[in-house]
Write an enzyme that holds these catalytic residues in place. Sequence first.
Site, mmCIF file in Angstrom:
data_model
loop_
_atom_site.group_PDB
_atom_site.id
_atom_site.type_symbol
_atom_site.label_atom_id
_atom_site.label_comp_id
_atom_site.label_asym_id
_atom_site.label_seq_id
_atom_site.Cartn_x
_atom_site.Cartn_y
_atom_site.Cartn_z
ATOM 1 N N LEU A 164 0.823 -1.219 0.000
ATOM 2 C CA LEU A 164 0.000 0.000 0.000
ATOM 3 C C LEU A 164 0.856 1.268 0.000
ATOM 4 O O LEU A 164 0.317 2.373 -0.030
ATOM 5 C CB LEU A 164 -0.914 0.012 1.221
ATOM 6 C CG LEU A 164 -2.040 -1.032 1.228
ATOM 7 C CD1 LEU A 164 -2.857 -0.918 2.503
ATOM 8 C CD2 LEU A 164 -2.950 -0.875 0.011
ATOM 9 N N SER A 165 2.159 1.105 0.017
ATOM 10 C CA SER A 165 3.039 2.280 0.043
ATOM 11 C C SER A 165 2.820 3.218 -1.145
ATOM 12 O O SER A 165 2.813 4.439 -0.964
ATOM 13 C CB SER A 165 4.498 1.837 0.122
ATOM 14 O OG SER A 165 4.771 1.236 1.372
ATOM 15 N N GLU A 185 22.450 5.132 12.957
ATOM 16 C CA GLU A 185 22.825 4.269 14.076
ATOM 17 C C GLU A 185 21.782 3.197 14.369
ATOM 18 O O GLU A 185 22.115 2.080 14.775
ATOM 19 C CB GLU A 185 23.049 5.106 15.346
ATOM 20 C CG GLU A 185 21.816 5.864 15.803
ATOM 21 C CD GLU A 185 22.029 6.587 17.114
ATOM 22 O OE1 GLU A 185 22.420 5.929 18.089
ATOM 23 O OE2 GLU A 185 21.803 7.814 17.158
ATOM 24 N N ASN A 190 15.213 0.312 6.012
ATOM 25 C CA ASN A 190 14.010 0.235 5.183
ATOM 26 C C ASN A 190 13.763 1.482 4.348
ATOM 27 O O ASN A 190 12.769 1.568 3.645
ATOM 28 C CB ASN A 190 12.768 -0.028 6.056
ATOM 29 C CG ASN A 190 12.447 1.133 6.971
ATOM 30 O OD1 ASN A 190 13.262 1.514 7.816
ATOM 31 N ND2 ASN A 190 11.269 1.720 6.816
ATOM 32 N N ARG A 193 9.151 -19.720 18.132
ATOM 33 C CA ARG A 193 9.101 -21.168 17.911
ATOM 34 C C ARG A 193 10.447 -21.830 18.169
ATOM 35 O O ARG A 193 10.512 -22.955 18.639
ATOM 36 C CB ARG A 193 8.631 -21.476 16.484
ATOM 37 C CG ARG A 193 7.167 -21.134 16.260
ATOM 38 C CD ARG A 193 6.587 -21.832 15.054
ATOM 39 N NE ARG A 193 5.181 -21.505 14.874
ATOM 40 C CZ ARG A 193 4.189 -22.042 15.560
ATOM 41 N NH1 ARG A 193 4.439 -22.950 16.495
ATOM 42 N NH2 ARG A 193 2.935 -21.680 15.339
ATOM 43 N N THR A 229 11.539 -3.521 1.667
ATOM 44 C CA THR A 229 10.684 -4.375 2.482
ATOM 45 C C THR A 229 11.134 -5.831 2.369
ATOM 46 O O THR A 229 12.173 -6.135 1.790
ATOM 47 C CB THR A 229 9.200 -4.177 2.089
ATOM 48 O OG1 THR A 229 8.364 -4.856 3.004
ATOM 49 C CG2 THR A 229 8.918 -4.664 0.675
ATOM 50 N N TYR A 289 -0.991 -5.782 8.124
ATOM 51 C CA TYR A 289 -1.998 -4.735 7.926
ATOM 52 C C TYR A 289 -3.144 -5.113 6.995
ATOM 53 O O TYR A 289 -4.111 -4.363 6.879
ATOM 54 C CB TYR A 289 -1.350 -3.425 7.465
ATOM 55 C CG TYR A 289 -0.629 -3.462 6.146
ATOM 56 C CD1 TYR A 289 -1.313 -3.437 4.944
ATOM 57 C CD2 TYR A 289 0.765 -3.481 6.103
ATOM 58 C CE1 TYR A 289 -0.656 -3.434 3.725
ATOM 59 C CE2 TYR A 289 1.443 -3.478 4.895
ATOM 60 C CZ TYR A 289 0.727 -3.454 3.704
ATOM 61 O OH TYR A 289 1.395 -3.462 2.507
ATOM 62 N N GLY A 319 11.722 -12.235 14.395
ATOM 63 C CA GLY A 319 12.351 -11.973 13.110
ATOM 64 C C GLY A 319 12.716 -10.506 12.997
ATOM 65 O O GLY A 319 12.788 -9.784 13.994
ATOM 66 N N LYS A 333 15.714 -6.158 3.791
ATOM 67 C CA LYS A 333 16.127 -5.081 4.695
ATOM 68 C C LYS A 333 17.547 -5.266 5.238
ATOM 69 O O LYS A 333 18.203 -4.280 5.602
ATOM 70 C CB LYS A 333 15.137 -4.952 5.862
ATOM 71 C CG LYS A 333 13.767 -4.452 5.443
ATOM 72 C CD LYS A 333 12.853 -4.294 6.648
ATOM 73 C CE LYS A 333 11.447 -3.902 6.225
ATOM 74 N NZ LYS A 333 10.562 -3.684 7.379
#
Length: 265
Positions: free
Chosen positions: A19-20, A82, A91, A153, A66, A211, A130, A70
Amino acid sequence: MYQKMDKYFVVGNNSSKSLSPMIFNYWFKKYKIDAKYSFIELNDKSFNKDIKEILTKKNVSGLNITIPFKEKIIKHVDVLDEHSEVINATNCLSIGKKIKGINTDWLGYYKTLPKHLNLAKKKVVLIGYGGAAYAIHYVLKKKGFNNITIINRTKKALKFEKQAKQTQGYDRFEEIIKSAKLIINTTPINPIKNDLINRVSSDAILSDIVYSPKETSFLRNFPNNKKIYGISMLLEQAALCFKFWFGFEPVIDRNLIENLDKQIK
């Protein structure tokens, strides 16, 4: 007004669904910026070769990076902020004489939290560990959250703890979530099912970074709890990228939110 049509892109392996472009093109139109935002899909095998070509194109002024690039993008950046260095992910790139990279995910997430509830003193559960979880864990520690439990996990060493600590396994889910006041899901699945739903306090805040759909299978479990939707993080981190590129932060107005909501129901 800019002298040429500057081009901006979101780069990922599934970025056509992002959606960017809708967000940034809305702001470009609103603030009369002569620029266009689109997407570029790359695959992992040819990423390094393809990204070098993109970064040398004269009309490309900025990129959002994305999943899953990244970390891989870092070696192509001349100047890294930093936060990107600590999180080991960036990103947002500004492309000029030098390629500058920043990470806006960490602060973007923090801006979604309701400040009046003083959540820093409450128990927080972060599910998954992650790349996105690293950024969230980083900002929570930076902002003084000291009661954070991370469930994953597989066992992982925690990146931002002074003492040697590891993530907790799903076998401890039930005892951990009972007293949590903020539960953040960074996985693409619904980790709280069946009997575990009733273990979550009615005053806990539920947060999901996915989202679309807006009401993820995780959030749908809790119709009466306060929620933080993934679209909020997307918007907040995007606003910070916009500021990095143009020097001011755009307004996240109701019209933009309504337009996005139509896409993610």
